[in-house]
Design an enzyme around this catalytic site. Structure first.
Site, PDB file in Angstrom:
ATOM      1  N   HIS A   1     -42.213  20.199 -10.698  1.00 40.12           N
ATOM      2  CA  HIS A   1     -41.641  21.464 -10.212  1.00 40.12           C
ATOM      3  C   HIS A   1     -42.253  22.622 -10.986  1.00 40.12           C
ATOM      4  O   HIS A   1     -42.352  22.566 -12.213  1.00 40.12           O
ATOM      5  CB  HIS A   1     -40.114  21.458 -10.385  1.00 40.12           C
ATOM      6  CG  HIS A   1     -39.433  20.361  -9.618  1.00 40.12           C
ATOM      7  ND1 HIS A   1     -38.109  20.063  -9.729  1.00 40.12           N
ATOM      8  CD2 HIS A   1     -39.924  19.493  -8.704  1.00 40.12           C
ATOM      9  CE1 HIS A   1     -37.806  19.052  -8.927  1.00 40.12           C
ATOM     10  NE2 HIS A   1     -38.901  18.681  -8.304  1.00 40.12           N
TER      11      HIS A   1
ATOM     12  N   LYS B   1     -39.316  23.854  -4.682  1.00 42.22           N
ATOM     13  CA  LYS B   1     -37.922  23.748  -5.175  1.00 42.22           C
ATOM     14  C   LYS B   1     -37.778  24.416  -6.547  1.00 42.22           C
ATOM     15  O   LYS B   1     -36.779  25.067  -6.816  1.00 42.22           O
ATOM     16  CB  LYS B   1     -37.515  22.268  -5.261  1.00 42.22           C
ATOM     17  CG  LYS B   1     -37.511  21.562  -3.904  1.00 42.22           C
ATOM     18  CD  LYS B   1     -37.161  20.101  -4.022  1.00 42.22           C
ATOM     19  CE  LYS B   1     -38.217  19.267  -4.734  1.00 42.22           C
ATOM     20  NZ  LYS B   1     -39.497  19.148  -4.012  1.00 42.22           N
TER      21      LYS B   1
ATOM     22  N   ARG C   1     -29.418  -5.156 -11.575  1.00 42.10           N
ATOM     23  CA  ARG C   1     -28.450  -5.170 -12.684  1.00 42.10           C
ATOM     24  C   ARG C   1     -29.030  -5.711 -13.991  1.00 42.10           C
ATOM     25  O   ARG C   1     -28.337  -6.336 -14.783  1.00 42.10           O
ATOM     26  CB  ARG C   1     -27.167  -5.910 -12.273  1.00 42.10           C
ATOM     27  CG  ARG C   1     -26.406  -5.105 -11.233  1.00 42.10           C
ATOM     28  CD  ARG C   1     -25.655  -5.942 -10.273  1.00 42.10           C
ATOM     29  NE  ARG C   1     -26.544  -6.789  -9.501  1.00 42.10           N
ATOM     30  CZ  ARG C   1     -26.142  -7.735  -8.674  1.00 42.10           C
ATOM     31  NH1 ARG C   1     -24.869  -7.963  -8.521  1.00 42.10           N
ATOM     32  NH2 ARG C   1     -27.003  -8.449  -7.986  1.00 42.10           N
TER      33      ARG C   1
END
Ligand code: GDP
Ligand code: IMO
Ligand code: MG
Length: 423
Positions: free
Chosen positions: A41, A16, A142
């Site tokens: 990457h 990628k 949360r």
């Protein structure tokens, strides 16, 4: 509209970074939206290889704005270390922005990642131990701490104190580990906050304006489709949505903001970490692919498991990501193989499965049904047009295109961004 999403079509590491680098040369914005420092990457420029984990792969273009979106889990220590390393290679960060809503990876996330893997024993996922799962878990629960919270010393102090009380109880009472020190973490992270402050922004609002103004926006995928929390080989997946749908939540844009969806696949398959892999090769062909393709993890250095191309997986990637085009990368490591196999379906107890099963115990028992293709011996790394490829290589690419029902628009023949064929 001038936007494109780039996504890994397999288990990650499809190349990628190279394709983002190609697309970024004409982009106004490059946006990372999912995952964290688990990604690795590679961008190759001549004899220099840039290893990127949290920094978007468009960073080498000073006129391209590089955004770390709200869906990324940001490890301040890792991102700053990465920036220092890149700065030593001459990279500048005037064009970097980080979303205020990005969740922060804290030391207890990494501790939990490590301890949970040990506790799972033989069922360990083989995570990168970067705290990714525990950080996303806190986000869902949360109780996460976001960049906007870290930048406010009082909010950070209050949230960290509350979280650490609970986390330390679990670390000591459940896992028998050592408690983490509040003051140490607080001081360390306040230092990171000072360095991150100049990059912090509401990037979703900025992207909305950019898309409206018809700017060229490239959404940079991390990981790959089969590592998706919902559609991948659960539980042997990552904890985010590394599919095109993940860009909406993770970059703060609506689905209509994405025009094209480009999938990146290798001409064979690799996987790092545990979990089923139907076309895995535990033989000299697998070793050939690992050696010639240099299949070792950018983030953890682990040897990647290697196997034949699997078009059942690619069909799933086309479907889930709504791919409009596919790049077949790393075609060159197949050079020299007499025959090349491609899985076109799976067989289980005499029945043919055309689709990727939800149950991984079924996947583990499946036998791939292979189609065989003739190999080639010519060096293809200097090929720049489809017609330059040996006929057998052309036939291989055309067969994949037909099997997955998606146009193959680019073919990679080497790590440099120039080593690419556009069809
Ligand atoms: P990403 O995570 O998808 O960006 O991929 P990685 O960087 O983890 O792994 C891809 C590896 O293959 C890197 O070492 C790249 O430099 C290399 N690479 C990329 N494209 C090609 C190609 O077409 N041929 C070869 N031989 N190597 C490539
Ligand atoms: P890029 O962006 C390949 C894998 C890990 C493990 C699983 C869960 O370079 O393609 P995690 O640390 O995310 O909780 O680990 O996911 N994994 C990757 N494999 N490439 C990656 O990223 C990966 N990121 C995570 O090996 O199996
Ligand atoms: Mg990688």
């Amino acid at each position: 509209m001038n936007t494109i999403a780039l996504i890994g079509a397999q288990w990650g590491d499809e190349g990628k970074g190279k394709y983002i680098d190609i697309l970024a040369s004409s982009a106004d914005y490059v946006v990372r939206a999912t995952g964290g420092s688990n990604a690795g990457h590679t961008v190759v420029r001549g004899d220099k290889a840039y290893k990127l984990h949290l920094i978007p792969s468009g960073i080498l273009y000073p006129d391209t704005v590089n955004i770390i979106g709200n869906g990324v889990v940001l490890d301040p220590q890792m991102v700053l270390a990465e920036m220092d390393e890149l700065a030593a290679m001459g990279v500048k960060f005037d064009n970097l922005l980080i979303d205020l809503r990005a969740h922060i990876v804290l030391p207890y996330h990494k501790e939990f990642d490590e301890l949970a893997e040990i506790a799972k024993g033989v069922n360990a996922i083989g995570t990168t131990k970067r705290g990714i799962g525990p950080c996303y878990a806190d986000k869902c629960d949360r109780i996460g701490i976001r960049l906007v919270d870290l930048l406010d010393e009082n909010t950070f102090a209050q949230k960290l104190k509350q979280n650490l009380q609970l986390k330390n109880k679990i670390i000591t009472a459940v896992y028998g580990g050592k408690p983490l020190d509040y003051d140490e973490i607080y001081t360390e992270y306040c230092g990171y906050a000072k360095r991150l402050q100049p990059f912090a922004r509401d990037t979703g609002a900025l992207l909305y304006d950019a898309v409206k103004a018809d700017k060229r926006v490239v959404f940079e995928g991390a990981q790959g489709t089969l590592l998706d929390l919902d559609s991948g080989t659960y539980p042997f997946v990552t904890s985010s949505h590394p599919i095109t749908g993940g860009f909406c939540a993770g970059a703060g844009v609506g689905p209509t903001a994405i025009k094209e969806c480009l999938g990146i696949a290798k001409s064979y398959t690799t996987r790092v970490g545990a979990g089923p892999f139907p076309t895995e090769l535990d033989d000299e062909v697998g070793n050939h692919l690992r050696d010639v393709g240099h299949e070792y993890g950018v983030t953890t250095g682990r040897a990647r498991r290697c196997g034949w191309l699997d078009t059942v997986i690619l069909r799933l990637a086309v479907r889930i990501n709504g791919l409009t085009a596919l790049a077949i990368n790393k075609l060159d490591p197949l050079t020299g193989l007499k025959t090349i196999k491609v899985a076109v379906g799976y067989e289980l107890n005499g029945k043919i499965l055309k689709d990727f099963p939800a149950d991984i115990s079924i996947l583990e028992r499946c036998t791939p049904i292979y189609e065989e293709f003739e190999g080639w011996t010519e060096d293809i790394t200097a090929c720049r047009r489809f017609e330059d490829l040996p006929k057998a290589a052309q036939r291989y690419v055309l067969a994949i295109e037909k099997l997955v029902d998606c146009p193959v628009t680019m073919i990679g023949v080497g790590p440099d961004k120039e080593q690419n064929i556009v069809r």
